[in-house]
Design a protein around this motif. Sequence first.
Motif, PDB file in Angstrom:
ATOM      1  N   PRO A 185       5.383  -1.160   0.652  1.00  0.00           N
ATOM      2  CA  PRO A 185       5.117  -0.160  -0.603  1.00  0.00           C
ATOM      3  C   PRO A 185       3.885  -0.227  -1.051  1.00  0.00           C
ATOM      4  O   PRO A 185       3.095  -1.505  -1.377  1.00  0.00           O
ATOM      5  CB  PRO A 185       6.130  -0.181  -1.229  1.00  0.00           C
ATOM      6  N   ARG A 186       2.926   0.988  -1.577  1.00  0.00           N
ATOM      7  CA  ARG A 186       1.661   0.099  -2.176  1.00  0.00           C
ATOM      8  C   ARG A 186       1.659   1.428  -3.279  1.00  0.00           C
ATOM      9  O   ARG A 186       1.896   2.734  -2.857  1.00  0.00           O
ATOM     10  CB  ARG A 186       0.160   0.115  -1.675  1.00  0.00           C
ATOM     11  N   GLN A 187       1.062   1.283  -4.139  1.00  0.00           N
ATOM     12  CA  GLN A 187       0.780   3.035  -5.064  1.00  0.00           C
ATOM     13  C   GLN A 187      -0.751   2.425  -6.077  1.00  0.00           C
ATOM     14  O   GLN A 187      -0.743   1.499  -6.128  1.00  0.00           O
ATOM     15  CB  GLN A 187       1.872   3.880  -5.911  1.00  0.00           C
ATOM     16  N   SER A 188      -1.690   3.693  -5.997  1.00  0.00           N
ATOM     17  CA  SER A 188      -3.110   3.694  -6.820  1.00  0.00           C
ATOM     18  C   SER A 188      -2.438   4.491  -8.053  1.00  0.00           C
ATOM     19  O   SER A 188      -2.063   6.045  -7.752  1.00  0.00           O
ATOM     20  CB  SER A 188      -3.877   3.936  -6.361  1.00  0.00           C
ATOM     21  N   THR A 189      -2.892   4.321  -8.865  1.00  0.00           N
ATOM     22  CA  THR A 189      -3.043   5.332 -10.311  1.00  0.00           C
ATOM     23  C   THR A 189      -4.110   4.788 -10.904  1.00  0.00           C
ATOM     24  O   THR A 189      -5.232   4.076 -10.923  1.00  0.00           O
ATOM     25  CB  THR A 189      -2.104   4.345 -11.351  1.00  0.00           C
ATOM     26  N   ILE A 190      -4.891   6.189 -11.260  1.00  0.00           N
ATOM     27  CA  ILE A 190      -6.312   6.216 -11.916  1.00  0.00           C
ATOM     28  C   ILE A 190      -6.198   6.606 -13.227  1.00  0.00           C
ATOM     29  O   ILE A 190      -5.473   7.252 -13.834  1.00  0.00           O
ATOM     30  CB  ILE A 190      -6.499   8.154 -11.556  1.00  0.00           C
TER      31      ILE A 190
END
Length: 129
Positions: free
Chosen positions: A66-71
Motif C-alpha cells: 500500500p501507498r498513498q499520496s496527499t496534496i
Amino acid sequence: MSDNDVQQLLKLSKQLLDAVDHKDWNTYTNLCDEELTSFEPESQGHLITGMDFHRFYFEMNPTGRPRQSTISSPMVSVMGDVALITYVRIVQAIDEHGHASSSSFEETRIWEKQDGDWQHVHFHRSLIS
C-alpha cells in the motif's frame, strides 16, 4: 480563473498521483501528454521528455504494498489554457516488514487544455530534505 477550474485541476492532480501510487499506467497515460517533460530526483538533473522513462517505474517491482499520496498546501494559477499547480506531496507507504513511513516532495505540475481537456505536460519534483 473560476473555482470550477481550480477544483477540476486539483481533482485531476489527485487522480494522477493515485495512478502513480497504484501503478495504473492506463490512467496515467490518459492524463498525460505523450511529450510530457519532467525534472525529478530519478533523472539526476536531466530533463526527461516522453513517457518511456516513467513506464519503467510503473512496471518495476510490482510488490502490491500500500501507498498513498496527499496534496498539502496547493496553489493553483490558471492562465488561459495553461495551469500551474504547486503543492507539497506527502507519500505514505508500508514496507515489506509492515512498517509505515512518510516522505515529502515539493511538486510543480503544469497542465494544458488540449481539445477541451486538461493534459499534464510538465512537472518538477524535489525531495524535501
